[in-house]
Design a protein around this motif. Structure first.
Motif, PDB file in Angstrom:
ATOM      1  N   PRO A   1       0.825  -1.209   0.000  1.00 41.45           N
ATOM      2  CA  PRO A   1       0.000   0.000   0.000  1.00 41.45           C
ATOM      3  C   PRO A   1       0.861   1.263   0.000  1.00 41.45           C
ATOM      4  CG  PRO A   1      -0.049  -1.057   2.152  1.00 41.45           C
ATOM      5  CD  PRO A   1       0.660  -1.998   1.229  1.00 41.45           C
TER       6      PRO A   1
ATOM      7  N   GLN B   1      -6.949   2.996  -1.141  1.00 32.89           N
ATOM      8  CA  GLN B   1      -5.783   2.802  -2.001  1.00 32.89           C
ATOM      9  C   GLN B   1      -6.104   3.109  -3.468  1.00 32.89           C
ATOM     10  OE1 GLN B   1      -2.378   1.922  -1.373  1.00 32.89           O
ATOM     11  NE2 GLN B   1      -3.102   2.756   0.571  1.00 32.89           N
TER      12      GLN B   1
ATOM     13  N   HIS C   1       0.055   0.153  -8.257  1.00 30.69           N
ATOM     14  CA  HIS C   1       0.627  -0.441  -7.053  1.00 30.69           C
ATOM     15  C   HIS C   1       1.555  -1.609  -7.403  1.00 30.69           C
ATOM     16  CE1 HIS C   1      -2.980   1.657  -5.656  1.00 30.69           C
ATOM     17  NE2 HIS C   1      -2.478   1.640  -4.429  1.00 30.69           N
TER      18      HIS C   1
END
Length: 385
Positions: free
Chosen positions: A241, A278, A287
């Motif tokens: 994250p 996120q 990510h």
């Protein structure tokens, strides 16, 4: 007539002295060069000429590469009807690659792929300030990273498949990084419709290295369509994250029960707009996934149901950055007549983790003199009917 006569004399001479005997070990070299064509591509504002290398495998699959940024400008793949179409995003005008390439279309990325927090890191007790080109952070090696450099490119004459050898030497202190870094990248287009990328690097001072390739894919072959209908599977049970500037927090969170769970294949668009902190920070997926296993293994598969195209990704890297094209903004024309709009391409950037130099718990990206950085990634294309 004079030319024909002269050629006949030469042939006769060689025949008499046994010099025209065909050696089997020379034949692959001839075939190899027939499968790599070199042409002029464009001229930069500074007057530097750019060359384009076109690789073709036995099936008719083609890849085009330029010596500016090691950029892949085109890569074709067959659909379920056998039609080959370009599946990587790019610009329609050469100068758009030369004048910044804000999306890093098709480029080799270095010295450090992805982000480094606050554009600094400490190595052996010394702090290095590197180029700050992404808010407070450094992204993809800095504003003048490897994607802006002229790579020396040579066809590999003795290779089994069409192969290009790209080399670049980064000076000590370039973009703030320590050490002179000598880099070799091989692009190979195999006869099973795979693009193989091999990376090597050596340094004369301790430094950090994280090389990757930044092609955007759209398996539909129509770059005006979004990639939300592509079905993706990632062989990773955890992801890293990020904070508001997309720097990993240091946590390694399980994907299970979250929109980041691609352990089973699902459409990219299924959960991309979910109420998730996120996803809001990344404006979608941007990510790093922590990949299962080690060594060269299959880490991701992407399937486009309409065209039948399948892309499998294999790598020996510990991570992959899945990016869903959230910053594509329609400012540039695409290669199929529209614009490079929001989420019309995706990236699967194989890598070590973002900000590893500042995270002791992440796999190390340090390279010391006498060591050799080595990495391999394969993008393999097939058809699923």
């Amino acid at each position: 007539m004079k030319k024909i006569t002269y050629n006949l004399i030469i042939v006769a001479f060689l025949s008499i002295f046994g010099c025209n005997k065909k050696e089997n070990n020379n034949q692959p070299q001839k075939e190899q060069m027939e499968n790599i064509q070199v042409s002029d591509y464009g001229v930069t504002a500074k007057g530097d000429s750019i060359r384009k290398f076109t690789l073709t495998n036995k099936n008719g699959m083609k890849m085009e590469v330029i010596n500016f940024g090691g950029i892949i400008t085109s890569l074709t793949a067959p659909d379920k009807n056998g039609k080959y179409e370009d599946v990587v995003l790019g610009f329609t005008k050469p100068e758009d690659y030369f004048n910044g390439n804000p999306y890093y279309f098709g480029a080799l990325i270095g010295r450090y792929g992805n982000r480094i927090a606050n554009a600094k890191f400490t190595l052996e007790g010394k702090t290095y300030d590197i180029d700050k080109n992404d808010g407070p952070n450094s992204l993809h090696g800095g504003k003048q990273g490897f994607h802006t450099k002229f790579w020396n490119i040579e066809p590999v004459k003795d290779a089994k498949f069409p192969t290009l050898k790209l080399t670049y030497t980064s000076a000590d202190g370039e973009e703030g990084y320590p050490g002179k870094l000598s880099t070799i990248v091989l692009y190979t287009l195999t006869d099973d419709n795979a693009l193989e990328i091999s990376y090597e690097a050596e340094t004369d001072k301790p430094t950090v290295v994280n090389l990757t390739q930044h092609s955007y894919f759209n398996l539909s072959g129509n770059f005006s369509k979004t990639i939300l209908d592509h079905e993706l599977q990632i062989n990773g049970d955890k992801f890293t994250p990020v904070n508001e500037t997309l720097i990993p927090t240091g946590e390694q969170n399980a994907v299970k029960g979250t929109p980041f769970d691609f352990t089973a294949s699902k459409a990219i668009g299924k959960d991309i707009n979910a109420e998730d902190d996120q996803l809001k920070k990344g404006k979608g997926y941007d990510h790093n996934w922590i990949l299962n296993g080690s060594g060269l293994r299959s880490i991701a598969k992407v399937f486009h149901p309409e065209s039948g195209r399948m892309m499998e990704v294999l790598t020996d890297e510990p991570g992959v950055q899945f990016y869903s094209g959230n910053f594509l903004d329609g400012k540039f024309e695409n290669k199929t007549g529209g614009k490079n709009e929001f989420r019309t391409g995706f990236c699967l950037e194989t890598q070590h983790f973002p900000n590893s130099p500042n995270q002791a718990s992440f796999p190390s990206t340090e390279l010391k003199p006498g060591q050799k950085y080595q990495s391999k990634t394969i993008y393999k294309f097939s058809v699923k009917k």
